[in-house]
Design a protein around this motif. Structure first.
Motif, PDB file in Angstrom:
ATOM      1  N   TYR A   5       0.821  -1.214   0.000  1.00  0.00           N
ATOM      2  CA  TYR A   5       0.000   0.000   0.000  1.00  0.00           C
ATOM      3  C   TYR A   5       0.857   1.268   0.000  1.00  0.00           C
ATOM      4  O   TYR A   5       1.999   1.283   0.458  1.00  0.00           O
ATOM      5  CB  TYR A   5      -0.966   0.043   1.184  1.00  0.00           C
ATOM      6  CG  TYR A   5      -0.383  -0.251   2.552  1.00  0.00           C
ATOM      7  CD1 TYR A   5       0.193   0.750   3.332  1.00  0.00           C
ATOM      8  CD2 TYR A   5      -0.448  -1.538   3.085  1.00  0.00           C
ATOM      9  CE1 TYR A   5       0.700   0.475   4.593  1.00  0.00           C
ATOM     10  CE2 TYR A   5       0.061  -1.828   4.339  1.00  0.00           C
ATOM     11  CZ  TYR A   5       0.633  -0.819   5.088  1.00  0.00           C
ATOM     12  OH  TYR A   5       1.149  -1.100   6.336  1.00  0.00           O
ATOM     13  N   ARG A  89      -8.290 -13.243  -4.484  1.00  0.00           N
ATOM     14  CA  ARG A  89      -7.390 -12.090  -4.569  1.00  0.00           C
ATOM     15  C   ARG A  89      -7.875 -11.113  -5.645  1.00  0.00           C
ATOM     16  O   ARG A  89      -7.892  -9.894  -5.438  1.00  0.00           O
ATOM     17  CB  ARG A  89      -5.967 -12.565  -4.899  1.00  0.00           C
ATOM     18  CG  ARG A  89      -4.960 -11.432  -5.063  1.00  0.00           C
ATOM     19  CD  ARG A  89      -3.623 -11.953  -5.578  1.00  0.00           C
ATOM     20  NE  ARG A  89      -3.760 -12.551  -6.903  1.00  0.00           N
ATOM     21  CZ  ARG A  89      -2.777 -13.190  -7.528  1.00  0.00           C
ATOM     22  NH1 ARG A  89      -1.598 -13.324  -6.956  1.00  0.00           N
ATOM     23  NH2 ARG A  89      -2.973 -13.696  -8.731  1.00  0.00           N
ATOM     24  N   HIS A  90      -8.276 -11.652  -6.783  1.00  0.00           N
ATOM     25  CA  HIS A  90      -8.795 -10.811  -7.874  1.00  0.00           C
ATOM     26  C   HIS A  90     -10.035 -10.044  -7.418  1.00  0.00           C
ATOM     27  O   HIS A  90     -10.174  -8.834  -7.689  1.00  0.00           O
ATOM     28  CB  HIS A  90      -9.119 -11.691  -9.084  1.00  0.00           C
ATOM     29  CG  HIS A  90      -9.724 -10.941 -10.218  1.00  0.00           C
ATOM     30  ND1 HIS A  90      -9.016 -10.036 -10.985  1.00  0.00           N
ATOM     31  CD2 HIS A  90     -10.993 -10.947 -10.720  1.00  0.00           C
ATOM     32  CE1 HIS A  90      -9.823  -9.517 -11.905  1.00  0.00           C
ATOM     33  NE2 HIS A  90     -11.016 -10.060 -11.769  1.00  0.00           N
ATOM     34  N   ASN A  93      -9.115  -7.221  -4.901  1.00  0.00           N
ATOM     35  CA  ASN A  93      -8.479  -6.079  -5.544  1.00  0.00           C
ATOM     36  C   ASN A  93      -9.456  -5.265  -6.375  1.00  0.00           C
ATOM     37  O   ASN A  93      -9.225  -4.072  -6.623  1.00  0.00           O
ATOM     38  CB  ASN A  93      -7.298  -6.549  -6.407  1.00  0.00           C
ATOM     39  CG  ASN A  93      -6.093  -6.918  -5.559  1.00  0.00           C
ATOM     40  OD1 ASN A  93      -5.862  -6.334  -4.500  1.00  0.00           O
ATOM     41  ND2 ASN A  93      -5.322  -7.896  -6.000  1.00  0.00           N
ATOM     42  N   ARG A  94     -10.548  -5.868  -6.807  1.00  0.00           N
ATOM     43  CA  ARG A  94     -11.600  -5.096  -7.484  1.00  0.00           C
ATOM     44  C   ARG A  94     -12.355  -4.227  -6.484  1.00  0.00           C
ATOM     45  O   ARG A  94     -12.873  -3.154  -6.849  1.00  0.00           O
ATOM     46  CB  ARG A  94     -12.563  -6.035  -8.200  1.00  0.00           C
ATOM     47  CG  ARG A  94     -11.959  -6.708  -9.429  1.00  0.00           C
ATOM     48  CD  ARG A  94     -12.942  -7.647 -10.088  1.00  0.00           C
ATOM     49  NE  ARG A  94     -14.125  -6.945 -10.585  1.00  0.00           N
ATOM     50  CZ  ARG A  94     -15.175  -7.553 -11.123  1.00  0.00           C
ATOM     51  NH1 ARG A  94     -15.199  -8.880 -11.222  1.00  0.00           N
ATOM     52  NH2 ARG A  94     -16.204  -6.849 -11.558  1.00  0.00           N
ATOM     53  N   ALA A  98      -7.267   1.923  -5.142  1.00  0.00           N
ATOM     54  CA  ALA A  98      -6.049   1.725  -5.933  1.00  0.00           C
ATOM     55  C   ALA A  98      -4.775   1.813  -5.107  1.00  0.00           C
ATOM     56  O   ALA A  98      -3.725   1.327  -5.541  1.00  0.00           O
ATOM     57  CB  ALA A  98      -6.005   2.752  -7.066  1.00  0.00           C
ATOM     58  N   ARG A 101      -3.174  -3.076  -2.490  1.00  0.00           N
ATOM     59  CA  ARG A 101      -3.274  -4.283  -3.313  1.00  0.00           C
ATOM     60  C   ARG A 101      -2.969  -5.514  -2.463  1.00  0.00           C
ATOM     61  O   ARG A 101      -2.044  -5.509  -1.648  1.00  0.00           O
ATOM     62  CB  ARG A 101      -2.269  -4.268  -4.459  1.00  0.00           C
ATOM     63  CG  ARG A 101      -2.443  -3.212  -5.539  1.00  0.00           C
ATOM     64  CD  ARG A 101      -3.684  -3.436  -6.391  1.00  0.00           C
ATOM     65  NE  ARG A 101      -4.845  -2.739  -5.814  1.00  0.00           N
ATOM     66  CZ  ARG A 101      -6.046  -2.754  -6.348  1.00  0.00           C
ATOM     67  NH1 ARG A 101      -6.271  -3.420  -7.476  1.00  0.00           N
ATOM     68  NH2 ARG A 101      -7.036  -2.103  -5.767  1.00  0.00           N
ATOM     69  N   LEU A 103      -1.352  -8.887  -2.804  1.00  0.00           N
ATOM     70  CA  LEU A 103      -0.409  -9.498  -3.746  1.00  0.00           C
ATOM     71  C   LEU A 103      -0.528 -11.016  -3.785  1.00  0.00           C
ATOM     72  O   LEU A 103      -0.242 -11.641  -4.805  1.00  0.00           O
ATOM     73  CB  LEU A 103       1.026  -9.116  -3.366  1.00  0.00           C
ATOM     74  CG  LEU A 103       1.306  -7.608  -3.231  1.00  0.00           C
ATOM     75  CD1 LEU A 103       2.768  -7.394  -2.858  1.00  0.00           C
ATOM     76  CD2 LEU A 103       0.956  -6.870  -4.507  1.00  0.00           C
TER      77      LEU A 103
END
Length: 276
Positions: A5, A89-90, A93-94, A98, A101, A103
């Motif tokens: 971050y 994880r995907h 992160n959506r 921003a 994240r 990882l």
């Protein structure tokens, strides 16, 4: 979970009422997309960073209630009742802003505790001694220092701070806490014409310790104090040195022992150190 971050717009890691924090946005994402049968309780983090401090390799863990069968969103579930963490994880992160994240995420080995199982933390502090300040693209993670710095003096002044000491002079006291720490690495390197980077590692850090050490060392590095002054401050045990700004500091790594030693390490760390 491995998390990165930009701390610029956060009031630190820890959740605070009415403030934007990294813990707050991470836990909100976990609440919207739980990695188990229920919304998990508060996450446990390896290092609670202050307001403005960044991380490229923060580590956290969360206890999860296993799922049975498939979720309503049809995510595959493994034999332990954990959904596909790559797809999770995907999804996280959506949801996340921003400047945070996830990882990576995985099932932790038995006995793992993100905070207490850690054997050491690694930080980086970046300083620009360019006469014009700092490159605009690095302004959020690099301190602009108005005077030329000697890397040789910085390293000379740092050497006597290494080892097991009471760092009360470089820490904000917390009730019930200890200021005894083992500083294992404190090295300075000029990585570009005007960019200097400090690598700092210890078994653990007390509140504001890295920034206080850096603040004292920079005063020696630019000649306003002697190279022996930081260790004199350490020996006095009185908090009197400058504290470097938060934005130059980044958590860049956390080390853990082999899986078989995780639980023992956590038990050892929970015993507050009172002597050295």
């Amino acid at each position: 979970m491995d998390v990165s971050y930009d701390g610029t717009d956060f009031s630190g890691w820890a959740r605070q009422p009415g403030r934007r924090t990294v813990q707050g946005v991470v836990e909100d994402a976990l609440a919207k997309q739980p990695p188990g049968a229920a919304v998990p309780k508060s996450v446990v983090v390896a290092g609670r960073t202050d307001a403005g401090v960044h991380a490229t390799a923060q580590v956290l863990h969360v206890d999860v209630a296993p799922l049975a069968g498939k979720t309503s969103s049809m995510l595959a579930v493994d034999d332990q009742g954990i959904p596909d963490l790559t797809r999770m994880r995907h999804r996280w992160n959506r949801i996340l802003p921003a400047d945070v994240r996830v990882l990576g995420a995985r099932v932790a080995p038995s006995g793992f505790d993100a905070r207490f199982s850690a054997t050491r933390r690694h930080y980086r502090y970046q300083v620009s001694d360019a006469p014009w300040g700092v490159d605009p693209l690095r302004r959020n993670d690099t301190l602009a220092w108005g005077l030329p710095l000697s890397v040789d003096v910085l390293n000379q002044a740092s050497e006597d701070l290494l080892g097991l000491h009471d760092f009360a002079a470089f820490c904000k006291q917390r009730e019930g806490g200890t200021t005894i720490r083992e500083l294992q690495r404190l090295e300075w390197q000029r990585v570009d014409d005007h960019l200097i980077r400090a690598a700092v590692s210890a078994d653990a850090f007390c509140h504001s310790m890295v920034r206080s050490l850096v603040g004292a060392l920079l005063l020696a590095g630019d000649g306003r104090r002697g190279a022996a002054w930081p260790v004199e401050v350490l020996e006095k045990g009185v908090r009197e040195s400058a504290v470097a700004p938060a934005h130059g500091l980044t958590l860049v790594g956390v080390d853990y022992p082999p899986d078989a030693e995780l639980a023992a390490r956590a038990d050892q760390t929970r015993n507050v150190r009172s002597s050295f």
